[in-house]
Design a protein around this motif. Structure first.
Motif, PDB file in Angstrom:
ATOM      1  N   LEU A 482     -14.304   1.789 -18.432  1.00 35.74           N
ATOM      2  CA  LEU A 482     -15.208   2.385 -17.750  1.00 35.74           C
ATOM      3  C   LEU A 482     -15.401   4.118 -17.552  1.00 35.74           C
ATOM      4  N   LEU A 500     -16.805  -0.195 -22.411  1.00 36.56           N
ATOM      5  CA  LEU A 500     -17.681  -0.439 -21.075  1.00 36.56           C
ATOM      6  C   LEU A 500     -19.245   0.753 -19.883  1.00 36.56           C
ATOM      7  N   ASP A 501     -20.311   0.051 -20.375  1.00 38.03           N
ATOM      8  CA  ASP A 501     -20.772   0.867 -20.336  1.00 38.03           C
ATOM      9  C   ASP A 501     -21.897   0.964 -18.700  1.00 38.03           C
ATOM     10  N   SER A 504     -21.654  -3.128 -13.905  1.00 39.40           N
ATOM     11  CA  SER A 504     -21.918  -4.502 -13.901  1.00 39.40           C
ATOM     12  C   SER A 504     -21.480  -5.413 -15.595  1.00 39.40           C
ATOM     13  N   GLU A 505     -21.494  -4.498 -15.909  1.00 41.81           N
ATOM     14  CA  GLU A 505     -20.341  -4.839 -17.729  1.00 41.81           C
ATOM     15  C   GLU A 505     -18.955  -5.262 -17.398  1.00 41.81           C
ATOM     16  N   ALA A 506     -19.080  -4.436 -16.711  1.00 41.12           N
ATOM     17  CA  ALA A 506     -16.996  -4.144 -16.374  1.00 41.12           C
ATOM     18  C   ALA A 506     -16.806  -5.507 -15.086  1.00 41.12           C
ATOM     19  N   ALA A 508     -18.160  -8.373 -14.689  1.00 42.25           N
ATOM     20  CA  ALA A 508     -18.791  -9.395 -16.028  1.00 42.25           C
ATOM     21  C   ALA A 508     -16.955  -9.132 -16.643  1.00 42.25           C
ATOM     22  N   PHE A 509     -16.697  -8.730 -17.594  1.00 40.09           N
ATOM     23  CA  PHE A 509     -15.880  -8.779 -18.096  1.00 40.09           C
ATOM     24  C   PHE A 509     -14.282  -8.875 -17.820  1.00 40.09           C
ATOM     25  N   ASN A 535     -19.809 -10.840  -8.038  1.00 40.32           N
ATOM     26  CA  ASN A 535     -20.089 -11.974  -8.807  1.00 40.32           C
ATOM     27  C   ASN A 535     -18.714 -12.691  -7.870  1.00 40.32           C
TER      28      ASN A 535
END
Length: 568
Positions: A482, A500-501, A504-506, A508-509, A535
């Motif tokens: 990221l 990763l963009d 939140s995506e990181a 979730a990954f 999370n």
């Protein structure tokens, strides 16, 4: 008696030096062997230890690696993105080099960047040897040797020999073509060319197209057009047996160009011609914009140690422009140089294929005693000979201190020696000892290669960000990044590295992966930690890697967060 003995020893020394020169010049093979040794001394230091240099080198290497991973040697891809900027030639060469290394038992061959650099090393050595061959059309053996040695020791070829890209091999193809074209023009009264010259010309032409598309056409086409206008005739080109040569070229290049057209549905040509080539002419390649005159200024660094001698030789080229050898060299240099200066996108290595012609004119001028301390401002301007190694010694020491808080102690002896020898070369020039000045320049270049590439880059740890990050995740099955997205990281970590963009995506990954790690640029860490709280995830901070990203020109600090559940 003592004076007589000393005189005999002096005479014996002179005889030995003259005898050695005579022994070497008696054979092309001997001179070429010396050129190969000089090339290896300039090109090999740091060849295996220099990190993948972002951004172009790891893009080429990664695309070649993916060919080996997928077994698809038609389509060129970087991760999931089609890489339709250049033809396939260099990727095939790199893939073959790595496959051979793998077969020979090289550990982790596919992530060993040195294996991908071997075609560039061979291309750089071929450039030197082909420069010798091309220069024989203009000069005697000694002159051709000195011309090739100028190429072996010049900074830009030393750089390109160590990078897994197209440019060293393109230079070799270019000088092969121009050496054949020179023989066709300068011996046009004979009406026939030796078979070897034809083979070298058309092999260089076909491979040049397969490596970098239309550039080889530009170099040869503009030169031929200028000379045809000068002669008011194109008949001399018939000695190249164009119809047979074009048939050979099509047999080499057409299968892949047809295959990629079918595979990509025409997208290759849209991107290679529309975006990459025309983008350089227009404004698409905005990150490498520079004004006209850039190459002229950069030349004094890229063609060191011969650059200032070449500049002093410019009036010679103008005075003797009507002589056929000089006219050919100028037709080789000037039109393509003007095109490069006119195109907005500029990179220092673009003019590399023109440098052999500049070296030829320079040695011509030196051999006729045109270049020397008697020329206007020559004594003062040749201070540039020691300026480059002295500047690099100071600059790299300052960079090492600024980035890593230390000095490049291992490199300093070699860099100081390079500076001292270059200073001596300046003194030799002032004393009008031109041959000795050239040799001192070659030796200084070898020392500089050892100091800069062999040792200084090892101590610049802050620039090796991707290497250090990759070391932290060995054994991790799932890795994402990221904020830090350099191609070298993809090459070193693996094709499946997740780009990763957002925070939140990181998060979730990590949550959805087992045995995973994420590199998080400090700019995104607060958002990343907030996303982890949402999370209910608490990844461990394994380490931090800080350094300087030379592409963005900014310092970076990257945290390595991981979850070890599921790791073997």
């Amino acid at each position: 008696m003592d004076g007589s003995v000393a005189q005999q020893h002096l005479s014996l020394g002179r005889f030995s030096a003259a005898h050695l020169a005579s022994f070497l010049e008696r054979s092309h093979a001997r001179l070429c062997a010396v050129l190969v040794l000089l090339s290896l001394a300039c090109f090999l230091p740091g060849f295996t230890t220099l990190q993948p240099m972002d951004r172009d080198e790891p893009r080429y290497a990664q695309a070649s690696k993916q060919m080996l991973e997928t077994g698809d040697f038609v389509d060129v891809r970087f991760q999931d993105e089609a890489r339709y900027k250049k033809p396939v030639g260099i990727y095939w060469m790199q893939s073959a080099s790595v496959a051979l290394g793998d077969a020979l038992g090289v550990s982790e061959a596919r992530t060993t960047i040195a294996l991908y650099r071997i075609p560039s090393l061979l291309g750089a050595i071929a450039t030197v040897l082909l420069t010798y061959w091309a220069a024989l059309a203009f000069l005697g053996r000694r002159g051709a040797f000195l011309t090739a040695a100028l190429m072996a020791s010049c900074v830009i070829l030393m750089v390109e020999a160590r990078l897994a890209k197209t440019d060293a091999m393109l230079a070799a193809c270019s000088v092969a073509v121009m050496g054949g074209l020179a023989r066709a023009y300068l011996s046009r009264g004979a009406g026939v060319l030796p078979r070897r010259a034809l083979l070298i010309f058309w092999t260089g032409f076909a491979l040049g197209i397969l490596i970098k598309g239309p550039l080889i056409l530009m170099f040869a086409g503009l030169t031929a057009a200028v000379l045809a206008y000068r002669e008011r005739s194109t008949r001399w080109l018939l000695t190249l047996r164009p119809w047979l040569g074009l048939a050979f070229t099509l047999a080499v290049v057409l299968p892949w160009f047809v295959a990629i057209a079918i595979r990509s549905g025409g997208d290759f040509y849209a991107q290679a011609v529309g975006h990459d080539m025309l983008g350089k002419v227009g404004t698409a390649q905005k990150y490498h914009w520079a004004p006209p005159g850039f190459y002229l200024l950069a030349f004094f660094g890229t063609f060191w140690p011969g650059a200032i001698l070449a500049a002093i030789a410019v009036p010679f080229a103008w005075i003797h422009r009507r002589e056929e050898p000089v006219a050919f060299a100028l037709a080789w240099i000037v039109p393509s140089w003007l095109v490069f200066e006119a195109v907005p996108t500029k990179l220092p290595h673009y003019t590399l294929p023109l440098l052999p012609a500049i070296a030829i004119v320079t040695i011509m001028a030196i051999s006729r005693h045109f270049v020397g301390p008697h020329r206007p401002l020559a004594k003062l301007s040749t201070v540039l000979i020691p300026f480059i190694p002295v500047g690099l010694t100071i600059g790299l020491s300052a960079a090492n201190w600024s980035f890593d808080g230390t000095l490049p102690y291992r490199a300093l002896p070699a860099m100081v020696a390079a500076s001292a020898i270059a200073l001596y070369a300046w003194w030799l020039f002032i004393r009008n000892r031109m041959l000795s000045c050239l040799w001192a320049g070659f030796l200084s270049s070898v020392c500089l290669a050892v100091g800069v590439f062999g040792f200084a880059q090892l101590d610049l740890r802050s620039l090796k960000i991707s290497d250090r990050l990759a070391e932290t995740v060995r054994g991790k099955m799932n890795v994402g990044t990221l904020g830090y997205r350099e191609p070298s990281l993809v090459f070193l970590v693996g094709t499946n590295l997740a780009m990763l963009d957002g925070a939140s995506e990181a998060s979730a990954f990590l949550k959805n992966s087992s045995c995973a790690a994420v590199f998080v640029d400090r700019r995104f860490e607060n958002d990343f930690m907030a996303a982890n709280e949402r999370n209910r995830l608490a990844p461990a901070l394994s380490t931090r890697v800080s350094g300087f990203n030379i592409n963005s020109g900014k310092r970076v600090e990257i945290g390595v967060y991981s979850v070890d559940a599921g790791c073997p």
